[in-house]
Design a protein around this motif. Structure first.
Motif, PDB file in Angstrom:
ATOM      1  N   THR A   1       0.635   4.160  -2.821  1.00 30.30           N
ATOM      2  CA  THR A   1       0.231   5.501  -2.411  1.00 30.30           C
ATOM      3  C   THR A   1       1.300   6.545  -2.692  1.00 30.30           C
ATOM      4  OG1 THR A   1      -1.122   4.513  -0.676  1.00 30.30           O
ATOM      5  CG2 THR A   1      -0.645   6.859  -0.475  1.00 30.30           C
ATOM      6  N   ALA A   2       2.556   6.211  -2.426  1.00 24.68           N
ATOM      7  CA  ALA A   2       3.660   7.163  -2.622  1.00 24.68           C
ATOM      8  C   ALA A   2       4.791   6.486  -3.400  1.00 24.68           C
ATOM      9  CB  ALA A   2       4.157   7.681  -1.276  1.00 24.68           C
TER      10      ALA A   2
ATOM     11  N   GLU B   1       0.116   9.883   4.087  1.00 19.10           N
ATOM     12  CA  GLU B   1      -0.996   9.031   3.647  1.00 19.10           C
ATOM     13  C   GLU B   1      -0.522   7.596   3.441  1.00 19.10           C
ATOM     14  OE1 GLU B   1      -4.639   7.727   2.920  1.00 19.10           O
ATOM     15  OE2 GLU B   1      -4.150   9.737   3.636  1.00 19.10           O
ATOM     16  N   ALA B   2       0.679   7.425   2.918  1.00 18.70           N
ATOM     17  CA  ALA B   2       1.231   6.078   2.734  1.00 18.70           C
ATOM     18  C   ALA B   2       1.439   5.391   4.075  1.00 18.70           C
ATOM     19  CB  ALA B   2       2.547   6.153   1.964  1.00 18.70           C
TER      20      ALA B   2
ATOM     21  N   LEU C   1       1.775  12.887   0.143  1.00 20.51           N
ATOM     22  CA  LEU C   1       1.436  11.466   0.056  1.00 20.51           C
ATOM     23  C   LEU C   1       2.209  10.609   1.053  1.00 20.51           C
ATOM     24  CD1 LEU C   1       1.139  10.920  -3.794  1.00 20.51           C
ATOM     25  CD2 LEU C   1      -0.680  11.211  -2.112  1.00 20.51           C
TER      26      LEU C   1
ATOM     27  N   GLN D   1       0.817  -1.211   0.000  1.00 20.21           N
ATOM     28  CA  GLN D   1       0.000   0.000   0.000  1.00 20.21           C
ATOM     29  C   GLN D   1       0.852   1.263   0.000  1.00 20.21           C
ATOM     30  OE1 GLN D   1      -3.381  -0.002  -0.475  1.00 20.21           O
ATOM     31  NE2 GLN D   1      -2.824  -2.124  -0.863  1.00 20.21           N
ATOM     32  N   CYS D   2       2.008   1.222   0.655  1.00 14.86           N
ATOM     33  CA  CYS D   2       2.897   2.390   0.679  1.00 14.86           C
ATOM     34  C   CYS D   2       3.412   2.696  -0.728  1.00 14.86           C
ATOM     35  CB  CYS D   2       4.048   2.167   1.647  1.00 14.86           C
ATOM     36  SG  CYS D   2       5.027   0.693   1.299  1.00 14.86           S
TER      37      CYS D   2
ATOM     38  N   ALA E   1      -1.832   4.246   5.265  1.00 14.36           N
ATOM     39  CA  ALA E   1      -2.375   3.159   4.447  1.00 14.36           C
ATOM     40  C   ALA E   1      -1.801   1.793   4.813  1.00 14.36           C
ATOM     41  CB  ALA E   1      -2.120   3.435   2.963  1.00 14.36           C
ATOM     42  N   CYS E   2      -0.684   1.779   5.524  1.00 12.73           N
ATOM     43  CA  CYS E   2      -0.068   0.500   5.888  1.00 12.73           C
ATOM     44  C   CYS E   2      -1.001  -0.265   6.827  1.00 12.73           C
ATOM     45  CB  CYS E   2       1.275   0.735   6.568  1.00 12.73           C
ATOM     46  SG  CYS E   2       2.088  -0.813   7.048  1.00 12.73           S
TER      47      CYS E   2
END
Length: 65
Positions: A19-20, A48-49, A45, A15-16, A52-53
């Protein structure tokens, strides 16, 4: 900015990196790793990353000069 990745917690969800992508990638085993210079190119981002983890393996903190 300091970015930490706890390799013992990371499960390789990716996800990281999704996202970034300018900051994170996945190594040969699928686990998160920082791209060279990633700390400087994170922008909005980056946090956000970390959020998102799914296992909270990423920490982001401000560096003190």
């Amino acid at each position: 900015m300091h970015i930490g990745i706890d390799k013992d917690v990371c499960i390789g969800a990716g996800q990281c990196a999704l996202t970034a992508p300018g900051v994170f990638t996945q190594d040969d085993d699928g686990y998160s790793t920082l791209l060279p210079g990633g700390e400087d190119s994170g922008g909005p981002l980056l946090r956000e990353a970390a959020r998102a983890c799914p296992v909270s393996a990423i920490t982001v903190s401000e560096t003190v000069s």
